[in-house]
Design an enzyme around this catalytic site. Structure first.
Site, PDB file in Angstrom:
ATOM      1  N   ASP A 176     -65.634 -11.592 -85.974  1.00 23.34           N
ATOM      2  CA  ASP A 176     -64.190 -11.557 -86.217  1.00 23.34           C
ATOM      3  C   ASP A 176     -63.636 -10.426 -85.349  1.00 23.34           C
ATOM      4  OD1 ASP A 176     -61.599 -11.090 -87.167  1.00 23.34           O
ATOM      5  OD2 ASP A 176     -62.114 -11.639 -89.232  1.00 23.34           O
ATOM      6  N   LYS A 201     -52.194 -11.199 -86.335  1.00 28.05           N
ATOM      7  CA  LYS A 201     -52.217  -9.751 -86.190  1.00 28.05           C
ATOM      8  C   LYS A 201     -51.881  -9.353 -84.751  1.00 28.05           C
ATOM      9  CE  LYS A 201     -53.539 -10.338 -90.447  1.00 28.05           C
ATOM     10  NZ  LYS A 201     -54.928 -10.420 -90.840  1.00 28.05           N
TER      11      LYS A 201
HETATM   12  C1  LIG Z   1     -55.765 -11.202 -91.677  1.00 24.12           C
HETATM   13  C2  LIG Z   1     -57.196 -11.316 -91.350  1.00 24.12           C
HETATM   14  C3  LIG Z   1     -57.886 -12.527 -91.519  1.00 24.12           C
HETATM   15  C4  LIG Z   1     -57.252 -13.756 -92.129  1.00 24.12           C
HETATM   16  O1  LIG Z   1     -56.245 -14.268 -91.316  1.00 24.12           O
HETATM   17  P1  LIG Z   1     -54.929 -15.017 -91.874  1.00 24.12           P
HETATM   18  O2  LIG Z   1     -54.176 -15.295 -90.620  1.00 24.12           O
HETATM   19  O3  LIG Z   1     -54.225 -14.074 -92.799  1.00 24.12           O
HETATM   20  O4  LIG Z   1     -55.386 -16.238 -92.589  1.00 24.12           O
HETATM   21  C5  LIG Z   1     -59.217 -12.571 -91.140  1.00 24.12           C
HETATM   22  N1  LIG Z   1     -59.840 -11.488 -90.640  1.00 24.12           N
HETATM   23  C6  LIG Z   1     -59.216 -10.302 -90.473  1.00 24.12           C
HETATM   24  C7  LIG Z   1     -59.961  -9.143 -89.915  1.00 24.12           C
HETATM   25  C8  LIG Z   1     -57.872 -10.176 -90.833  1.00 24.12           C
HETATM   26  O5  LIG Z   1     -57.269  -9.000 -90.684  1.00 24.12           O
END
Ligand SMILES: *Cc1c(COP(=O)(O)O)cnc(C)c1O
Length: 381
Positions: A176, A201
């Site tokens: 991730d 983000k």
């Molecule tokens: C926000 C986030 C997610 C999930 O993403 P969404 O767009 O809110 O579904 C997954 N991993 C990390 C590190 C995040 O900050």
């Protein structure tokens, strides 16, 4: 484009070919569900129905693949939709996954409350310790899941070291890359099989869209993921895809400024008498500092810290800032402050991923650093 040009150039141009009809330099928002066929099966450019494919989404998907140095990118309605698609494509009953002991709360919830109901079990490991990852892998393990820097404790995992473990044990490594963004960190080049993003983000960068992505260089895996993307249907809509594509054009300049401002913020916090601990991979005393310096271009915009007085004191700091907005999420141009224990990470309470009660998390934005420092100073009292 990918081989010949630098990241900044690729971010602006990959997938952004001028519209063939009008020459528009920005891909239009193809707000459309279906496409006229020139005779049955006579598809123009392969487009048939917008769940299966949409030109605005294609532009984003090509861009995402190029940014991560991958062959294929897929865009989803949210980061969790991307994760769900990946897990359903790769896992079946009896399989096992290794997950980190610090991760986005929603990712943990997906494993603990959704995927586990289909007979998939997981082990929680400190992924910053490759030996702990190796020890958690068993003969049923299909995925090692890594988040680096991690949310909200800013832990660092050595991607190349864990990729070695994944390769030798025949397990797929998922990274991730939401906190770093591809500008700061390139997991595929370090040996990861699949990169996951919440494009909500830093990629989108303006707190105006929710989206997710998967990127890989493995063509047969990409075909499998694309099949599931269409079969499950949680795709990015055309306007959302367009917003993320627009955000990405300034990713490099934003990440440079986020990293600079976060460094200034940590200088203030580490000297402040009411702050007992500052978590930022850019600090030489951070246990992952050397690994982060090796695998990241800069250290990003996320900073966590603990204040003396525990939960009540932490919540009070969150309530007092004026430039930092009290809110969940991260990665936008505006600075945000939150209390993970009560907000983003409420879903991990009581689990191995529980976060300290006195913890405050900052998403340091790209405002003038002096304004951010003055705001934190007054909030800390
Ligand atoms: C926000 C986030 C997610 C999930 O993403 P969404 O767009 O809110 O579904 C997954 N991993 C990390 C590190 C995040 O900050």
């Amino acid at each position: 484009m990918t081989d010949r040009h630098s990241f900044e150039t690729v971010a602006i141009h990959a997938g952004n070919t001028a519209d063939p009809l009008t020459g528009a330099v920005v891909p239009p928002i193809y707000q459309v569900s279906t496409y006229k066929q020139d005779g049955v099966g006579g598809l123009r450019g392969g487009y048939e129905y917008s769940r299966s494919g949409n030109p605005t989404r294609t532009a984003l998907e090509e861009n995402l693949a190029a940014l991560e140095g991958g062959r294929r990118g897929l865009a989803f309605a949210s980061g969790l939709a991307a994760e769900d698609c990946l897990l359903r494509a790769l896992l079946g009953p009896g399989d096992h996954v290794v997950i980190p002991d610090d991760a986005y709360g929603g990712t943990f919830r997906l494993f603990a409350k959704v995927v586990s109901r289909w007979g998939v079990d997981y082990s929680v490991a400190d992924t910053s310790d490759p030996a702990a990852v190796r020890a958690a892998v068993n003969e049923r393990t299909k995925i090692i899941w890594v988040e680096t820097p991690s949310n909200p404790l800013l832990g660092i995992t050595d991607i190349a070291a864990v990729a070695d473990i994944a390769r030798t044990t025949g397990v797929r490594l998922v990274v991730d890359n939401t906190f770093a963004s591809p500008y700061l960190q390139q997991p595929l080049a370090l040996g990861a099989d699949i990169v996951v993003h919440s494009t909500t983000k830093y990629m989108g960068g303006h707190s105006d869209v929710v989206g997710g992505a998967l990127i890989t260089s493995d063509e047969s895996l990409a075909d499998e993921l694309a099949f599931h993307q269409n079969a499950m249907g949680a795709v990015a809509g055309p306007f959302d895809a367009w917003l993320v594509l627009r955000g990405i054009k300034t990713l490099a300049v934003r990440m440079d400024r986020h990293s600079e401002n976060a460094t200034r913020v940590t200088e203030l916090l580490t000297r402040h008498p009411r702050v007992t601990r500052v978590l930022y991979p850019g600090l030489p005393g951070h246990p992952g500092h050397e690994t982060a310096a090796k695998q990241m271009k800069a250290f990003g915009g996320m900073v966590s810290f603990e204040v003396e007085g525990g939960e009540e004191a932490a919540v009070a700091v969150c309530d007092r800032t004026k430039v930092f907005t009290l809110g969940e999420s991260l990665g936008g141009v505006e600075s945000l402050i939150e209390h993970p224990g009560r907000m983003t990470h409420a879903s991990v309470a009581g689990s191995a991923l529980e976060v300290p009660a006195g913890l405050v998390r900052l998403s340091v934005g790209i405002e003038a650093a002096d304004d951010l420092l003055a705001d934190l100073k007054q909030a800390l009292g």
